[in-house]
Design a protein around this motif. Structure first.
Motif, short mmCIF file in Angstrom:
data_model
loop_
_atom_site.label_atom_id
_atom_site.label_comp_id
_atom_site.label_asym_id
_atom_site.label_seq_id
_atom_site.Cartn_x
_atom_site.Cartn_y
_atom_site.Cartn_z
N TYR A 21 11.56 -3.87 5.45
CA TYR A 21 10.73 -2.83 4.82
C TYR A 21 9.25 -3.09 5.07
CZ TYR A 21 7.77 -1.90 0.70
OH TYR A 21 6.75 -1.61 -0.14
N GLU A 33 4.85 5.47 7.23
CA GLU A 33 5.62 4.49 8.01
C GLU A 33 6.93 4.14 7.35
OE1 GLU A 33 3.39 0.97 8.70
OE2 GLU A 33 1.64 2.14 9.29
N GLY A 34 7.98 4.25 8.09
CA GLY A 34 9.27 3.78 7.60
C GLY A 34 9.95 4.71 6.61
N HIS A 41 14.43 0.40 4.36
CA HIS A 41 14.77 -0.82 5.11
C HIS A 41 15.49 -1.87 4.28
CE1 HIS A 41 11.37 0.26 8.15
NE2 HIS A 41 12.35 1.13 8.10
N GLU A 59 6.31 -3.75 9.50
CA GLU A 59 5.12 -3.19 10.14
C GLU A 59 3.86 -3.58 9.40
OE1 GLU A 59 6.48 1.03 10.37
OE2 GLU A 59 5.56 0.86 12.33
#
Lengths: 390, 390
Positions: B381, A266-267, A379, B384
């Motif tokens: 970051y 994820e991410g 992020h 989620e």
């Protein structure tokens, strides 16, 4: 492709309402034989989920007839009630498939500390049992049913042998969202093969394969309570492959699945292969690669496209591996930005635009090596950190 | 407050252009005696910066007359030239202050792998030497001069003893940005006292104090190449305090500085105190608290105000500490959300709105305990991850 690729297996995945999304969440994989040999590896976490405890018992005799998997709940830290639910689920599968409950493995993934909704799970099992098929579609439905935050399902297949020796097939599916995965990035993997191999032979091959694949994929350093990797052999091909050849193909299949788990983290914007070489021992190389793979500062630097080799060296310095600090060399995407423990080639030569990043660490202490896969930290969380030196 | 609080010390901080911001970046702390006893602890990273190597040599005879500190460059992984620059800086300080270069400690912080600009550093040293003063303003300028991404400077003072026994003073300053800190969150600390103590006494007190403070603050698990904690005693009070009392006050001062480092961690929204108690040994308690403090999943959960005790339990399960999984209890901000390894009190009772968070882990295996301070992982970051179960 997937768990139904080898002869002798059926699978199914259905939505039972365990996941609020309404997507597939209950999965069955059935071995139709004639052999029912199996092997497995599980999390080494001392706080192990109920299905892990159950499946370890199932594997004691080296036989698995069917695997029940669910997403939408880890059934970990759920006490006697949780174990009872796993047991009851296995019994229900056994009744439906006319097999022994002691030969039904169970694997779960989802949030820790909540009981599974048995009023949804049992009807889901019945639906899955009714849907069992050997088709590609069944394999796809099964692979989808174990996804949590995975953005894509992961399936694999390999062929071992040639027309002279006869061929066996290995199939597999995996789930795991890697970095930032909820409920600890549980990794569930089911591998199938129509090879005729004993559970001891499967166990040896699986341990060798996982040591070189899943054990070297580390997205966020967090160990799940539910990690489960199962290998089932139907013997339906009637062929017993060369052990080394089978292990090599199984390792290759596991490495592909491990790479796809890391790719789907994820991410993540980068997949990072950290290779430590010229180490005194493989254990040294692995210790160094793992240490670097767990450094939030290295991972944020990669996200910021900053070839910050100082952070790599600093992490190497925390290990017990054999090396001299002024003999270390580090390359990022092939540019030797650190030579002899100091400034090397111009760091502006390094491009970190591509998804795949390689970090090569030369310990200058021997001939062993090891590679660990990880991802970057992304992020705004890393904004300040990644922007600092670039 | 700060390094000039005790009698016998002067300090200065000036801007020399090492930092692009134009803020203070070169600092001197001078001990005027009559004693010059000192002790220090340094990073255990095998890739140690030039100033760390130099200052270890300086401390071999237990004497420090002055400390030169700079921000704007770590002077780590800079080879022979880097060590030569540290040596040259110490010589320059020695010339200006009429002391021996072998009694001038050096500490640096900033990016790894770049040579310090000596054409800026040496004039900065001269300016700092000219500005040395025993005032609060001088102490403030010095504390500001070691900041990197710190948002506030950190100073402390303590009084040991009473009017009967006579009083000695402890002063100190620290820098360190904790989580996500660039160039590895280097922690630099200078502590001063006017107590009359030998370097051996200071060393014993400092090791005890740092073991209970800085060693138990872990913002991102990354060990710097430059961490340095120095303790200088002028003896200007003429008083030799009770060793236990002095150590207790020094520990208290170090704990305040450590807490303020964690409080100032970049981007952090929570300071988390992880207390493991009822452990078989203090080492067990420390292992568990440290493991939990390094879990990105626990830290993201706190950011998301999600009392996700399953992630705590899962991390406990990775340790070698003595415990039984079904005897573990976990409280978050005083609510026992996990009892006997399973669901405890209603998790909705936990409020994570406040800056300070406590996680209490009951191992049910003895009477020892240990607390580690850390912070949460913040920003998109973790979006989620932190949103998953709340």
């Amino acid at each position: 492709m997937g768990v139904t690729a080898p002869a002798g297996f059926t699978a199914a995945g259905v939505p039972a309402g365990l996941k609020s999304t309404g997507k597939n969440d209950v999965v069955l994989v059935r071995n139709l034989g004639p052999d029912f040999a199996a092997a497995g590896v599980f999390t080494s976490n001392r706080v192990a989920a109920a299905p892990v405890k159950w499946s370890r018992q199932v594997l004691a005799d080296g036989r698995i007839d069917a695997v029940l998997l669910n997403s939408g709940g880890a059934n970990a830290c759920t006490g006697a009630e949780g174990f009872g639910n796993t047991h009851r689920s296995a019994e229900y599968v056994a009744d439906l498939l006319k097999v022994s409950a002691g030969d039904v493995a169970v694997a779960s993934t989802g949030l820790i500390g909540q009981q599974l909704p048995m009023d949804k799970l049992l009807p889901g099992i019945a639906a899955a049992a009714a849907a069992l098929a050997g088709t590609q579609d069944a394999s796809d439905q099964a692979a989808a049913g174990i996804m949590t935050t995975d953005s894509v399902s992961k399936q694999v297949s390999r062929v071992v042998g040639d027309s002279t020796t006869g061929q066996v097939i290995i199939g597999g599916m995996a789930k795991g969202a890697g970095m930032l995965a909820p409920a600890l990035a549980t990794m569930l993997v089911v591998l199938t093969t129509d090879a005729a191999l004993t559970s001891e032979q499967l166990d040896a091959a699986l341990r060798s394969a996982t040591a070189m694949s899943f054990d070297r994929a580390d997205s966020d350093g967090c160990m799940s309570t539910n990690d489960t990797v199962l290998l089932l052999a139907s013997g339906a091909s009637g062929i017993t492959p060369d052990a080394a050849e089978f292990t090599a193909a199984l390792t290759d299949a596991c490495q592909e699945l491990a790479a796809r788990l890391i790719d789907d983290a994820e991410g993540a914007e980068h997949t990072i292969a950290i290779r430590t070489f010229n180490a005194a021992t493989e254990a040294d190389a692995l210790e160094v690669s793992k240490a670097v793979s767990r450094s939030n500062l290295v991972k944020t630097a990669v996200f910021g496209k900053d070839p910050n080799w100082g952070r790599v060296l600093s992490e190497v310095g925390t290990t017990q591996a054999a090396f001299e600090p002024d003999e270390l060399n580090v390359a990022i995407n092939g540019v030797w930005v650190c030579k002899n423990g100091g400034v090397g080639e111009d760091r502006s030569l390094v491009s970190l635009e591509d998804r795949n990043v390689t970090i090569d660490i030369d310990l200058n202490a021997g001939t062993a090596q090891a590679t660990v896969l990880t991802n970057d930290l992304t992020h705004d969380y890393v904004h300040e950190n990644s922007a600092y030196s670039s």
